[in-house]
Design an enzyme around this catalytic site. Structure first.
Site, PDB file in Angstrom:
ATOM      1  CB  CYS A  48     -82.875  43.051  80.040  1.00 24.66           C
ATOM      2  SG  CYS A  48     -81.993  42.075  81.283  1.00 24.66           S
ATOM      3  CG  LEU A 264     -57.516  40.057  68.899  1.00 15.27           C
ATOM      4  CD1 LEU A 264     -57.148  38.911  67.976  1.00 15.27           C
ATOM      5  CD2 LEU A 264     -56.988  41.373  68.343  1.00 15.27           C
ATOM      6  CG  ASN A 268     -67.457  38.077  75.613  1.00 14.79           C
ATOM      7  OD1 ASN A 268     -66.981  37.399  74.697  1.00 14.79           O
ATOM      8  ND2 ASN A 268     -68.217  37.548  76.555  1.00 14.79           N
ATOM      9  CB  THR A 269     -70.805  43.256  72.819  1.00 18.58           C
ATOM     10  OG1 THR A 269     -69.931  43.802  71.820  1.00 18.58           O
ATOM     11  CG2 THR A 269     -70.581  43.987  74.128  1.00 18.58           C
ATOM     12  CB  VAL A 271     -66.644  36.700  70.817  1.00 23.97           C
ATOM     13  CG1 VAL A 271     -66.185  35.279  71.169  1.00 23.97           C
ATOM     14  CG2 VAL A 271     -65.840  37.235  69.643  1.00 23.97           C
ATOM     15  NE  ARG A 429     -79.933  52.750  64.410  1.00 24.60           N
ATOM     16  CZ  ARG A 429     -80.546  51.974  65.296  1.00 24.60           C
ATOM     17  NH1 ARG A 429     -81.587  52.452  65.981  1.00 24.60           N
ATOM     18  NH2 ARG A 429     -80.174  50.740  65.501  1.00 24.60           N
ATOM     19  CD  GLN A 779     -99.398  36.165  88.015  1.00 26.08           C
ATOM     20  OE1 GLN A 779     -98.831  36.018  86.947  1.00 26.08           O
ATOM     21  NE2 GLN A 779    -100.580  36.758  88.089  1.00 26.08           N
ATOM     22  CB  SER A1092    -107.878  43.809  88.889  1.00 25.38           C
ATOM     23  OG  SER A1092    -107.236  43.958  87.646  1.00 25.38           O
ATOM     24  CD  GLU A1273    -106.292  41.807  85.147  1.00 22.17           C
ATOM     25  OE1 GLU A1273    -106.101  40.953  84.275  1.00 22.17           O
ATOM     26  OE2 GLU A1273    -107.262  41.791  85.922  1.00 22.17           O
TER      27      GLU A1273
END
EC number: 1.2.3.1
Length: 1342
Positions: A48, A264, A268-269, A271, A429, A779, A1092, A1273
């Site tokens: 994200c 290795l 780390n993306t 493992v 793709r 909320q 709203s 909304e």
């Protein structure tokens, strides 16, 4: 290795300050380490971008400092030796000086809830460190890995574009209009000069320029460390894992002999997520990052050798350089790789992930392995025994022992050969969205021809997304050798390939028929592209044209065009403030969000940013793995025996009420869905708590029935509440008199809230009187307060809920936070210690539910001219396992179902189905996005039957005059008609529709569609008591004002609007105003910030309080009219006049009698219209959002910048609902789509290329404060204009293919649904499996 061994010192810098860790733990990531620096935790898996930071390292090979954006949640701190980390706090703050990036995003209104903003800022900042004047393409690429759920991205892009070179676009000069639109806009009268209209939301000229001297320098100490010739192997011993970082290749190879099973780790993306989410464990991790040989790049006569340690972004730069230098014929493999490198993951992941890691992971969804295999890449391996090479082919990808690495070997580099003149390498793709999404199917394809012929001498076809690893159609390729490249080869090739690699019916990932279709569609695209290439070679050389290649129809050429990644532009129009309005009066002006600057600097405090409280414990939930079962036993003994574990909380620990009879806080005897909370573990840290939660053993006994779908619920008569029904006119008689009748069914999928800040709460018990303070992201703080009160059996007045701000809510934080808050409170009550609960993204999605999926049956009777005479609609929503808000949602869905249309004979029936899924809850729009889509689909179906344009059917059936709704409430359509007509005009709808039709007549494989939809959205709750509000306003003796009210700041700018109102009422500038927090001890008995009307009702209360105070000051002001505000306040204090007042608003009157089917449930309506244009790829199902024009009636907007931001953000969220976002469940009721990898929300490249929003001028709403309207909304539904534009394009494709039968496009209109609706020779050749012969990977639940 035991953790008591002495670790080396870990040295790195954070924001210019040296960090020396003597006991660095390899399991601690940078995000955990930086939480005290307020770097945001959102998904925990790099998907994200909320935790983006800039990492700077000195590259020994290039002798340059490399700055790159990275996600802190994936960076082990041990990997940062010798690095400088810069966070959002390090580039600027309100205490020192804010950075231009922070300023422009904030002042450009590019922040709402603000949770994603630090990550956005750091992605943009890093881009500017590398490219001070970036191109729009670089800007889009840099932000592609950052998600935002609030803004709709337009404002972020707009403010970020101010850094781009002026030559790229004139759009930012003055008006906000682009010269590219000038010609088209001249056709629209709406763009003529209008003194009432303003298009400038901020003043660009006020922005401070980019100042490189403000940037932190790279620490000289790190330069010296990098160049130190005496570097040694580093070892860091953690509690469970040891991290070893050698300096030389020789040392690494020796370690690989010693620890052959140890992976290795570079970026780390791969493992990292596997260890966190899949339970993988490696006691030894080897880091080769400091070994220069693994990052070397070598050019050879036949190709390019790239070190396995190079990041994917570095690979992209290397290949880009090669393509610019070499002849085109040599770079076809490189160009294919570059094509996928632009869309593979987000920029942060491309910066971190290594080429070697990507290759060695051999994921089935790998975007590069199919191309490398097709391009005959070679893997250079090395071990203590020496070097060897193996081909990157189907045997390696399948992991066959004789084609794989030996345990002691490592991948040193990848050799990618040049392509040849008569060789073509192509890649395709298709994913759920354009960027930062795993592919549904991808491929790398290569063909080599005998020189000067079209005879196939070599062929390689590799596909990803089909099975667990990349697959090769090797047998098919062998059989096609020697054949000529013409149409005669196609059918045989399709058959061979499908027979060889077609995914099985139960394949993971599902979408089997779609994937089979893509397999052949991609080969067809390959065929066309190669044919074009052959023609190009002949044209550019002197080879005699002795062989005539097949011609490609002009209509087919569009199949070869990829949708470009473009940066959005647009115009925002709103009513100019009356020139006679006092300058200090902020109402009606586009005022900056009260917390905007703090959002951008990271100083805005969210719930989990609160410092650790003394003796604080962490809570982890234990959830059910069964959908419907009895609990036989819960065994927590193993969990309780783990280090750091304090207690396990079960239903037996609740001193008061355990929820309701039908909806328990903690399960008792029975679980009703996968994700049902059974108990919770309390421990000294998050790591200990979550580790222990996995060790709680629960024995279940499965129960029947198990119900997941609405149809199953109907069959079992399984409902959560009584049916809701509205009827008017004589429906049966109207059907008898209708010219035509259509009947059908429709499905609308659910939606995940995906607020950036997951559910979190901190409960702090006090030392006396059983008092508790609760800091919660909600909320509805009063609902949390009341629930905790009943759960602990203590009075409400002992519990205080604090809400500083909420990182997005969208309805998901109305009822659910009370559940998490109450469980945490039980733990705090039992242990007597503060409790913190922070859900990770997967837990949040699994336990909370979302928008209700809808299944509907409809029957529509109409005349041949399109006038609808009767409608009979049955709506069934999937409510999940408990009631929650489902009864209200089905009520509102039925009430709002008619949308903008006056149809005299209607029958609407609604049921909320009870199923064994997590209970669905409130969501922005509250049923209307589903019901409105259904109504508009019926309208479109009528248009198709009548052979008339959909907009004509809409106009014919729209409200024309003041009339009664189906529930007998009076409604005036004046503003609805104005919005509709203005939208037609501003969008140049009829002119563009003609152009769309012309485009479609000239293109077979690409189609455009355009649609315009009206909206009548009802605002508010259906109950008068839910509209009341209170406020408390203090004036202090220095003249400063503190405003407090009952609304929660969710990103919708409610606090900003309240301060604007107080400023106007007290007749003093906003600089005097301050808002601290929402607090149940200050303003009690608050109503949920929802429906709203938060600004409406709380604004009235603030207004009331200020008017009371001003009235008290009137005698003072009259006595000293020339005095200052401070003089008056001081005098009032001396006169003993109270400077504090409570304001109150009793609320709008609202009522609904369901027995009679009538009432006045809504105080007022918000009207609007939206026109959208799209282009679809009929071969893949991809679509491009070309343009959207929205006209909305905001009446007299209190803050146009905030209101336009709400419209844009809700529209893009609606676009996600209707076209991208898809929840997938297993046949056992397990939610597959748990996190941003599996569940995609719109990203920066998914918004319309042109995005225009116009607020209706000269409009008033006497019901609300200052004649404004609540817009939180309504824009959500207008996202369906994109859905119907897609439907229009699909209809054009079907019509050209001779498919005249009716079709109903279900929601969301994903690539799968679009592609399969564009029926053609490829879809027809796909084998259809008998549903009785296999178990599907996922099931539809709507």
């Amino acid at each position: 290795m035991p953790s008591h061994l002495q670790s080396d010192e870990l040295v790195f810098f954070v924001n210019g300050k040296k960090v020396t860790e003597k006991n660095a733990d390899p399991e601690v990531n940078l995000l955990s380490y930086l939480r005290k620096n307020r770097t945001k935790y959102a998904c925990g898996g790099g998907g994200c971008g909320a935790c983006t930071v800039m990492v700077s390292k000195y590259d020994l090979l290039s002798k340059k400092i490399r700055h790159y954006a990275a996600t802190a949640c994936l960076l082990p701190i041990c990997s940062l030796y010798g690095a400088a980390v810069t966070t959002v706090e390090g580039i600027g703050s309100t205490r020192t000086r804010i950075h231009p990036v922070q300023e422009r995003i904030a002042k450009g209104h590019g922040t709402q809830c603000g949770f994603c903003t630090p990550g956005m800022v750091m992605s943009l900042y890093t881009l500017l460190r590398n490219h001070p004047e970036p191109s729009p393409e670089q800007l889009t690429e840099a932000l592609g890995g950052n998600l935002c759920r609030c803004t709709g991205y337009r404002s972020i892009l707009e403010s970020s574009k101010t850094f781009c070179a002026e030559s790229n676009c004139c759009q930012m000069k003055g008006t906000g209009k682009c010269c590219l639109d000038e010609e088209e806009n001249q056709t629209s009268s709406s763009h003529q000069k209008n003194d009432k209209i303003c298009t400038q939301l901020y003043a660009k000229e006020e922005f401070q320029p980019l100042d490189p001297t403000q940037d932190l320098i790279f620490p000289p100490e790190l330069l010296r460390m990098a160049e130190d010739p005496n570097k040694e192997t580093l070892t860091f011993y953690g509690e469970r894992i040891t991290w070893i970082s050698p300096v030389t290749l020789k040392e690494l190879l020796e370690l690989k002999v010693k620890y052959p099973k140890s992976p290795l780790v570079v970026g780390n993306t791969s493992v990292g997520p596997a260890m966190k989410f899949q339970g993988h464990f490696h006691p030894i991790l080897l880091s080769p990052a400091r070994i220069s040989e693994l990052s070397m790049v070598t050019n050879t006569n036949d190709g390019l050798t790239i070190g396995a340690g190079c990041s994917l972004d570095q690979v992209k730069q290397i290949l880009t350089d090669e393509v610019s230098k070499l002849p085109e014929e040599k770079t076809r493999t490189y160009q294919a790789l570059l094509k996928h490198l632009k869309s593979l993951a987000g920029q942060q992941i491309r910066n971190m992930a290594s080429l070697g890691g990507h290759v060695m992971s051999r994921h089935g969804y790998s975007d590069l392995n199919p191309i490398l295999a097709a391009g005959n890449a070679t893997l250079n391996l090395v071990s203590k025994e020496g070097r060897r090479q193996i081909p990157l082919n189907e045997h390696f990808l399948a992991g066959l022992p004789n084609a794989d690495l030996k345990p002691e070997e490592i991948l040193e580099s990848v050799h990618i050969p040049h392509s040849e003149k008569w060789e073509f390498v192509v890649a395709f793709r298709q994913a759920q969205c354009q960027q930062n999404a795993l592919p549904d199917v991808n491929c790398g394809m290569r063909v080599l021809f005998k020189e000067c012929t079209d005879t196939i001498a070599g062929l390689g076809l590799f596909y990803g997304g089909i099975r667990s690893t990349t697959v090769s159609a090797h047998r098919s390729c062998q059989q096609l050798l020697g054949r000529d490249w013409n149409t005669l080869i196609l059918d045989e090739a399709f058959r061979l390939i499908l027979d060889e690699i077609s995914p099985p019916a139960s394949a993971p990932g599902g979408m089997v028929e779609f994937k089979r279709t893509l397999i052949v569609s991609f080969f067809f695209k390959f065929y066309l592209e190669v044919l074009q290439g052959l023609k190009k070679i002949i044209k550019m050389t002197s080879i005699p044209n002795s062989h005539r290649y097949p011609d490609i129809s002009e209509k087919f050429l569009s199949a070869l065009e990829e949708f470009p990644v473009t940066i959005s532009r647009g115009v925002q129009e709103f009513q100019r403030v009356d020139p006679n309005q006092p300058p200090h009066d902020p109402v009606g002006r586009p005022i900056l969000h009260q917390s905007g600057i703090k959002h951008a600097t990271g100083e805005a405090t969210f719930c989990d940013d609160l410092p650790v409280v003394d003796k604080e414990l962490f809570l982890a939930l234990v959830t059910s793995t069964r959908a419907h079962a009895k609990i036989i036993s819960i065994d927590a003994s193993e969990a309780l025996g783990l280090p750091g574990v304090v207690d396990v909380i079960t239903a037996e620990d609740i001193p008061g009420t355990n929820g309701t009879d039908d909806d328990k806080l903690l399960a008792v005897d029975e679980v009703l869905c996968v994700g049902h909370i059974t108990c919770a573990v309390v421990a000294e840290s998050e790591v200990y708590a979550k580790r222990a939660a996995e060790k709680v053993k629960i024995i279940y006994q499965d129960q029947e029935p198990v119900i997941f779908t609405t149809k199953d619920a109907i069959r079992h008569n399984s409902y959560l509440c009584s049916e809701k029904k509205l009827e008017q006119g004589n429906v049966e008689e109207a059907f008898e008199n209708a010219d035509q009748i259509i009947e059908g069914e429709m499905h609308v999928g659910g939606q995940e809230h995906f607020y950036m800040e997951t559910q979190r709460v901190l409960v702090v018990p006090k030392a006396e009187d059983k008092e508790m303070e609760i800091f919660v992201s909600t909320q509805d703080p009063s609902h949390v307060q009341k629930t905790v009160s009943s759960t602990l059996n203590i009075p409400i007045n002992r519990i205080t809920c604090h809400v500083k701000r909420v990182g997005g809510g969208f309805g998901g934080k109305v009822s659910k936070p009370a559940v998490y808050g109450a469980i945490a409170a039980v733990a705090a009550n039992k242990t007597g210690r503060p409790i913190r609960l922070v859900l990770d993204r997967r837990e949040d999605m699994l336990t909370k539910g979302g928008r209700h999926p809808l299944f509907a049956k409809y029957k529509v009777g109409f005349m041949n001219n399109g006038r609808i005479k009767a409608m009979d609609i049955e709506c069934y929503i999937n409510g999940g396992c408990t009631l929650d808000d489902s009864e209200l949602v089905i009520e509102y869905l039925i009430l709002k179902l008619e949308n903008a249309y006056k149809i005299n004979n209607l029958r609407f029936l609604g049921r909320a189905c009870k199923t064994n899924l997590a209970s669905n809850t409130a969501f922005r729009g509250f049923g209307f996005p589903q019901g409105g889509l259904l109504m508009e689909s019926c309208i479109t179906a009528v248009a198709t039957k009548c052979g008339l344009p959909p907009e004509k059917i809409r106009e014919k059936n729209m409200y024309k005059r003041v009339d009664k709704t189906i529930y007998k409430q009076a409604y005036s359509p004046d503003k609805l008609i104005r919005c509709w007509n203005e939208c037609l005009d501003k969008s140049s709808y009829h002119t563009r529709k003609a152009k769309v039709e012309d485009f479609n007549s000239k293109n077979y494989w690409k189609k455009k569609g355009i649609a315009i939809v009206p909206m009548k959205f009802s605002v508010g709750f259906g109950v008068t008591s839910y509209h009341q509000a209170a406020a408390l306003v203090h004036i202090y003796t220095d003249g400063s004002v503190l405003v407090t009210h009952g609304g929660s700041e969710l990103g919708q700018g409610i606090h900003t609007k309240m301060l604007q109102i107080a400023s106007r009422e007290l007749k003093i500038p906003m600089s005097y105003m301050h808002f601290c927090e929402t607090n149940t001890a200050t303003v009690p008995n608050t109503i949920a910030t929802a429906a709203s009307i938060g600004a409406d009702v709380n604004g009235k209360a603030v207004q009331n309080a200020c008017q009371i105070l001003l009235k008290r000051l009137e005698p003072i002001i009259k006595k000293n009219p020339e005095g200052t505000w401070e003089d008056w306040v001081k005098a009032a204090f001396e006169k003993r006049i109270s400077l504090s007042a409570t304001g109150y608003f009793r609320g709008y009157k609202a009522n609904m009698d369901w027995e009679k089917g009538e009432g006045d449930p809504f105080p007022y309506y918000v009207e609007g219209a939206a026109c959208s244009e799209v282009e679809i790829d009929c071969l893949t199902g991809a679509h491009k959002n070309i343009r959207t024009d929205i006209v909305m009636d905001a009446s007299c907007s209190i803050n146009p910048a905030i209101d336009i931001g709400q419209i844009e953000g809700s529209f893009i969220q609606g676009l996600g609902l209707y076209t991208i976002e898809e929840l997938k469940y297993s046949p056992e009721g397990v939610l597959h789509s748990q996190g941003p990898d599996e569940y995609k929300i719109p990203s920066v490249t998914d918004i319309p290329e042109e995005f225009n929003v116009s607020l209706l001028t000269s409009s008033e709403n006497p019901m609300a404060i200052y004649s404004s309207k609540g817009l939180g909304e309504s824009g959500m539904f207008l996202g369906c204009s994109v859905f119907f534009a897609i439907s229009d394009a699909v209809t054009a494709a079907r019509k050209e293919r001779g498919l005249t039968e009716d079709f109903m496009l279900n929601s969301p209109a994903t690539p799968e649904r679009i592609r399969m609706a564009c029926t053609d020779r490829f879809t027809e050749m796909i084998p259809i499996d008998d549903a009785k012969t296999f178990k599907p990977w996922s099931i539809p639940i709507a």
